[in-house]
Design a protein around this motif. Structure first.
Motif, PDB file in Angstrom:
ATOM      1  N   PRO A 106       0.854  -1.154  -0.087  1.00 54.16           N
ATOM      2  CA  PRO A 106       0.115  -0.118  -0.005  1.00 54.16           C
ATOM      3  C   PRO A 106       0.677   1.248   0.199  1.00 54.16           C
ATOM      4  O   PRO A 106       1.810   1.407   0.704  1.00 54.16           O
ATOM      5  N   GLY A 107       0.442   2.111  -0.793  1.00 55.53           N
ATOM      6  CA  GLY A 107       1.270   3.521  -0.964  1.00 55.53           C
ATOM      7  C   GLY A 107       2.462   3.392  -1.378  1.00 55.53           C
ATOM      8  O   GLY A 107       3.345   4.511  -1.395  1.00 55.53           O
ATOM      9  N   VAL A 108       2.938   2.412  -1.833  1.00 49.06           N
ATOM     10  CA  VAL A 108       4.468   2.441  -2.598  1.00 49.06           C
ATOM     11  C   VAL A 108       4.503   3.187  -3.768  1.00 49.06           C
ATOM     12  O   VAL A 108       3.528   3.224  -4.552  1.00 49.06           O
ATOM     13  N   ASN A 109       5.613   3.785  -3.872  1.00 50.57           N
ATOM     14  CA  ASN A 109       5.843   5.024  -5.049  1.00 50.57           C
ATOM     15  C   ASN A 109       7.165   4.814  -5.282  1.00 50.57           C
ATOM     16  O   ASN A 109       8.028   5.588  -4.825  1.00 50.57           O
ATOM     17  N   SER A 133      14.044   0.727  -1.882  1.00 48.84           N
ATOM     18  CA  SER A 133      13.601   1.757  -0.904  1.00 48.84           C
ATOM     19  C   SER A 133      12.530   2.050  -0.847  1.00 48.84           C
ATOM     20  O   SER A 133      11.820   2.404   0.254  1.00 48.84           O
ATOM     21  N   ALA A 134      11.568   2.126  -1.995  1.00 52.59           N
ATOM     22  CA  ALA A 134      10.366   2.300  -2.022  1.00 52.59           C
ATOM     23  C   ALA A 134       9.784   1.390  -1.418  1.00 52.59           C
ATOM     24  O   ALA A 134       8.678   1.544  -0.457  1.00 52.59           O
ATOM     25  N   VAL A 135       9.850  -0.041  -1.580  1.00 54.02           N
ATOM     26  CA  VAL A 135       9.202  -1.333  -0.957  1.00 54.02           C
ATOM     27  C   VAL A 135       9.565  -0.979   0.571  1.00 54.02           C
ATOM     28  O   VAL A 135       8.729  -1.171   1.444  1.00 54.02           O
ATOM     29  N   VAL A 136      10.749  -0.926   1.103  1.00 52.44           N
ATOM     30  CA  VAL A 136      11.229  -0.769   2.317  1.00 52.44           C
ATOM     31  C   VAL A 136      10.427   0.394   3.316  1.00 52.44           C
ATOM     32  O   VAL A 136       9.970   0.157   4.413  1.00 52.44           O
ATOM     33  N   SER A 137      10.452   1.556   2.469  1.00 51.53           N
ATOM     34  CA  SER A 137       9.794   2.697   3.254  1.00 51.53           C
ATOM     35  C   SER A 137       8.244   2.300   3.444  1.00 51.53           C
ATOM     36  O   SER A 137       7.695   2.663   4.407  1.00 51.53           O
ATOM     37  N   SER A 138       7.536   1.541   2.491  1.00 51.16           N
ATOM     38  CA  SER A 138       6.230   1.370   2.635  1.00 51.16           C
ATOM     39  C   SER A 138       5.891   0.401   3.665  1.00 51.16           C
ATOM     40  O   SER A 138       5.146   0.620   4.512  1.00 51.16           O
ATOM     41  N   ILE A 139       6.953  -0.451   3.657  1.00 50.93           N
ATOM     42  CA  ILE A 139       6.750  -1.514   5.015  1.00 50.93           C
ATOM     43  C   ILE A 139       6.985  -0.816   6.424  1.00 50.93           C
ATOM     44  O   ILE A 139       6.214  -1.174   7.328  1.00 50.93           O
ATOM     45  N   ALA A 140       7.988  -0.169   6.218  1.00 51.75           N
ATOM     46  CA  ALA A 140       8.491   0.524   7.497  1.00 51.75           C
ATOM     47  C   ALA A 140       7.216   1.525   8.102  1.00 51.75           C
ATOM     48  O   ALA A 140       6.856   1.419   9.205  1.00 51.75           O
TER      49      ALA A 140
END
Length: 521
Positions: A106-109, A133-140
């Motif tokens: 959700p919200g990955v960009n 980085s986009a995937v990790v940020s979304s999960i974080a």
């Protein structure tokens, strides 16, 4: 044939174990391929282990068709058993087509990196860092983690993007002190740029986050667990999306690893299980040849393979040759041009023939498993320069320039062209061998000795392409086995977490493109 996507699944531990068992059953009869080493192709007459019908068919196959075998692409005129072998391999291997990330996270960009953050990255690394980085940020954001730990950070590319672009608190860990120094200097340069931008456009925000750099020679579970006792970073940048998500003062972490080498990927997964303050893990492994293996005791094993109870219980082992083979990429084979494929096969033939030189004239060196470095890369560059010069000579009407491959590059063709190509191959083999001996610190031989070895090997050199293609086709399947073992290890922990395997990169750019992602629920 059944739809492969319907036949195997890894959505549950039971389904994953069924898939693993199907792979193990399939590869057992082909141990002669997975355990072989192509350097022994001539010394051990490895081609004799292949089905004669397969070999008879493939020895006359165009190079492009051989390069497609690891991708599971067959030709109609092949023997039925060969077609079945290739199709079954494709069906059993985990699919590598890049996933639709916005449907999974959700919200990955995925944002293209600016020139400041991308400085020093090649195209492959830039693609990997942008996506991960986009995937990790979304999960974080989804788990409310306060800090992201970049494990095996290298020069800090991922850590710096997560910190400067996504404004996370980041700890970057690497075993190499030089990497730490480079990382810190690079971060300071980026910080200056972002500080200037913030002062100009957002003066109320303050200075940007800078990743904290840690150098640790031993990347152990205890070392990673110790990070949870650190005080949470004080962010200079306020992150509204995390306000209210962290209920106490304890540090909550995410572990992220972009191609964390060998056992390091395994250590990340075990740390996630053992340390409750690690809320999620995103692991993309590589270098399976460096995995530790052999600890088949079910209780307390710390080996890199096997990890799961299911695989340990089955007593499955692979060995270094098989784990090395797991690094082969079907997609990389598929996109090779014909001349690159020919070069690749020829270099394997040279290395295998060089093994004959060692066995015959330097038998004492064989026991030490000699490594001669990247002779093939140097030789390939020399070949490319000679091919270019040969093409120029042809265009100018100068037919004294000889080609390396008579059927592709010869200007005048005919018997003399074939003889010239054969002579050139011997000269290239001699150069390869002289360079190899030099790297090993061994005394050189007379030309007659090299000629004797090449004369013995050359009649079978054309078989190395078919052999290596068939063997490489098992690579994606072996990697699937290693990855499913890691996933099963996570699934065996019960319902307190969810774990998935996702191909997040373009496989043509990044062959090791499968991420194992787990988070507590």
């Amino acid at each position: 044939m059944e739809d492969c996507s319907q036949k195997y699944s890894c959505r549950t531990a039971k389904k994953t174990l069924e898939w693993i068992n199907a792979i193990v059953t399939f590869i057992k009869p082909y141990a002669f391929l997975t355990n072989a080493h192509v350097t022994n192709f001539f010394t051990h007459k490895l081609w004799q282990s292949i089905d004669p019908d397969w070999l008879h068919c493939l020895r006359n196959e165009p190079v492009q068709n051989l390069l497609l075998i690891p991708c599971g692409i067959i030709q109609e005129h092949w023997p039925p058993s060969l077609k079945e072998f290739v199709l079954d391999l494709k069906c059993l291997a985990f699919p590598r087509e890049q996933a639709h990330l916005n449907k999974l996270f959700p919200g990955v960009n995925v944002v293209s990196l600016n020139s400041v953050l991308a400085q020093g990255m090649n195209f492959k690394k830039k693609h990997e860092v942008e996506v991960l980085s986009a995937v990790v940020s979304s999960i974080a954001n989804s788990v409310g983690a306060q800090t992201i730990v970049d494990v095996g950070a290298g020069q800090g590319y991922l850590a710096q993007v997560l910190s400067f672009q996504y404004q996370h608190s980041v700890v970057a860990i690497d075993a190499c002190s030089h990497h730490g120094t480079v990382m810190e200097k690079r971060a300071e340069r980026i910080k200056k740029h972002y500080t200037a931008q913030m002062r100009k456009h957002y003066p109320e925000i303050g200075i940007p986050n800078v990743p904290k750099t840690i150098t640790s020679r031993v990347m152990s579970i205890d070392m990673l667990k110790a990070l949870t006792s650190m005080s949470p970073h004080i962010d200079n940048v306020k992150r509204p999306e995390l306000i209210g998500q962290v209920a106490d003062d304890k540090t909550s972490l995410i572990l992220a690893g972009l191609h964390a080498c060998g056992d390091l990927s395994v250590t990340m997964l075990k740390t996630f299980i053992e340390c409750k303050d690690v809320k999620a893990v995103v692991s993309i492994g590589c270098c399976y040849n460096l995995l530790s293996e052999g600890c088949l005791d079910i209780a307390g094993s710390q080996c890199g393979f096997p990890m799961s109870y299911g695989v340990k219980s089955a007593g499955i082992s692979l060995g270094k040759s098989s784990r090395d083979l797991a690094c082969q990429s079907a997609e990389r084979w598929r996109i090779l041009k014909e001349d690159a494929g020919l070069h690749n096969f020829e270099l394997h033939a040279f290395r295998a023939a060089f093994q004959m030189v060692l066995c015959k004239y330097y038998p004492e060196i064989i026991t030490s498993s000699p490594s001669i470095g990247r002779q093939g890369k140097v030789l390939r560059r020399q070949q490319q320069r000679r091919i270019l010069q040969s093409s120029i000579n042809c265009e100018e009407g100068d037919y004294s320039g000889s080609a390396l491959y008579s059927h592709e590059f010869s200007c005048n063709g005919g018997t003399s062209g074939n003889e010239t190509a054969a002579a050139n191959k011997f000269l290239l083999f001699e150069k390869f061998s002289q360079s190899g001996l030099s790297c090993l610190g061994l005394k050189s031989l007379q030309e007659t000795h090299f000629h004797e070895i090449w004369k013995e090997a050359e009649p079978f050199a054309e078989l190395i392409g078919p052999y290596w293609s068939l063997r490489a086709a098992l690579g994606p399947l072996l990697e699937t086995l290693l990855l499913l073992d890691r996933l099963l290890f996570l699934q065996e922990q019960g319902s307190s977490l969810e774990a998935i395997m996702v191909p997040i990169f373009d496989p043509a750019l990044s062959p090791r493109n499968v991420a194992i992602i787990a988070k507590r629920i």
